[in-house]
Design a protein around this motif. Structure first.
Motif, PDB file in Angstrom:
ATOM      1  N   LYS A   2      42.865  50.152  15.594  1.00  0.00           N
ATOM      2  CA  LYS A   2      42.848  50.488  14.178  1.00  0.00           C
ATOM      3  C   LYS A   2      42.809  52.006  14.022  1.00  0.00           C
ATOM      4  N   LEU A   3      43.609  52.506  13.077  1.00  0.00           N
ATOM      5  CA  LEU A   3      43.667  53.939  12.807  1.00  0.00           C
ATOM      6  C   LEU A   3      43.606  54.182  11.311  1.00  0.00           C
ATOM      7  N   SER A   4      43.127  55.351  10.919  1.00  0.00           N
ATOM      8  CA  SER A   4      43.095  55.688   9.502  1.00  0.00           C
ATOM      9  C   SER A   4      44.452  56.157   8.995  1.00  0.00           C
ATOM     10  N   ALA A   5      45.340  56.554   9.890  1.00  0.00           N
ATOM     11  CA  ALA A   5      46.667  57.028   9.486  1.00  0.00           C
ATOM     12  C   ALA A   5      47.448  55.891   8.838  1.00  0.00           C
ATOM     13  N   ARG A   6      48.009  56.143   7.675  1.00  0.00           N
ATOM     14  CA  ARG A   6      48.746  55.111   6.943  1.00  0.00           C
ATOM     15  C   ARG A   6      50.227  55.087   7.284  1.00  0.00           C
ATOM     16  N   ASN A   7      50.741  56.168   7.825  1.00  0.00           N
ATOM     17  CA  ASN A   7      52.165  56.251   8.151  1.00  0.00           C
ATOM     18  C   ASN A   7      52.401  55.745   9.564  1.00  0.00           C
ATOM     19  N   GLN A   8      52.558  54.428   9.693  1.00  0.00           N
ATOM     20  CA  GLN A   8      52.772  53.782  10.979  1.00  0.00           C
ATOM     21  C   GLN A   8      54.087  53.011  10.923  1.00  0.00           C
ATOM     22  N   ILE A  58      53.079  57.015  14.810  1.00  0.00           N
ATOM     23  CA  ILE A  58      51.998  57.290  13.866  1.00  0.00           C
ATOM     24  C   ILE A  58      52.113  58.738  13.418  1.00  0.00           C
ATOM     25  N   VAL A  59      52.242  58.937  12.106  1.00  0.00           N
ATOM     26  CA  VAL A  59      52.382  60.279  11.564  1.00  0.00           C
ATOM     27  C   VAL A  59      51.122  60.626  10.789  1.00  0.00           C
ATOM     28  N   LYS A  60      50.432  61.669  11.234  1.00  0.00           N
ATOM     29  CA  LYS A  60      49.236  62.145  10.553  1.00  0.00           C
ATOM     30  C   LYS A  60      49.348  63.661  10.518  1.00  0.00           C
ATOM     31  N   ALA A  61      49.666  64.179   9.348  1.00  0.00           N
ATOM     32  CA  ALA A  61      49.870  65.619   9.240  1.00  0.00           C
ATOM     33  C   ALA A  61      49.318  66.135   7.919  1.00  0.00           C
TER      34      ALA A  61
END
Length: 68
Positions: A2-8, A58-61
């Motif tokens: 599980k990750l907090s990043a929404r762009n998956q 996964i994109v987190k920026a």
């Protein structure tokens, strides 16, 4: 995982280009779209990445830029 990043985005690895420190991973996310990620060679080996693997991009920026 599980990750907090929404762009998956799910996709398939179509190419891995090794480098001295970082490698380039190309992921086909469908409809002719390819996402390229540069990650360390250590991470490529630890994750056991190979052409044909199904992976999640996964994109987190904090900044996303667009140019034309």
């Amino acid at each position: 995982m599980k990750l907090s990043a929404r762009n998956q985005i799910s996709g398939t690895i179509v190419a891995i280009t090794p480098g001295a420190v970082n490698g380039s991973i190309k992921v086909d996310i469908g409809s002719g779209n390819i996402v390229t990620a540069n990650i360390t060679e250590e991470s490529i080996h630890e994750l056991g990445l190979a052409k044909g693997d199904t992976v999640t991009v996964i994109v987190k920026a904090s900044d996303v830029m667009i140019g034309k």
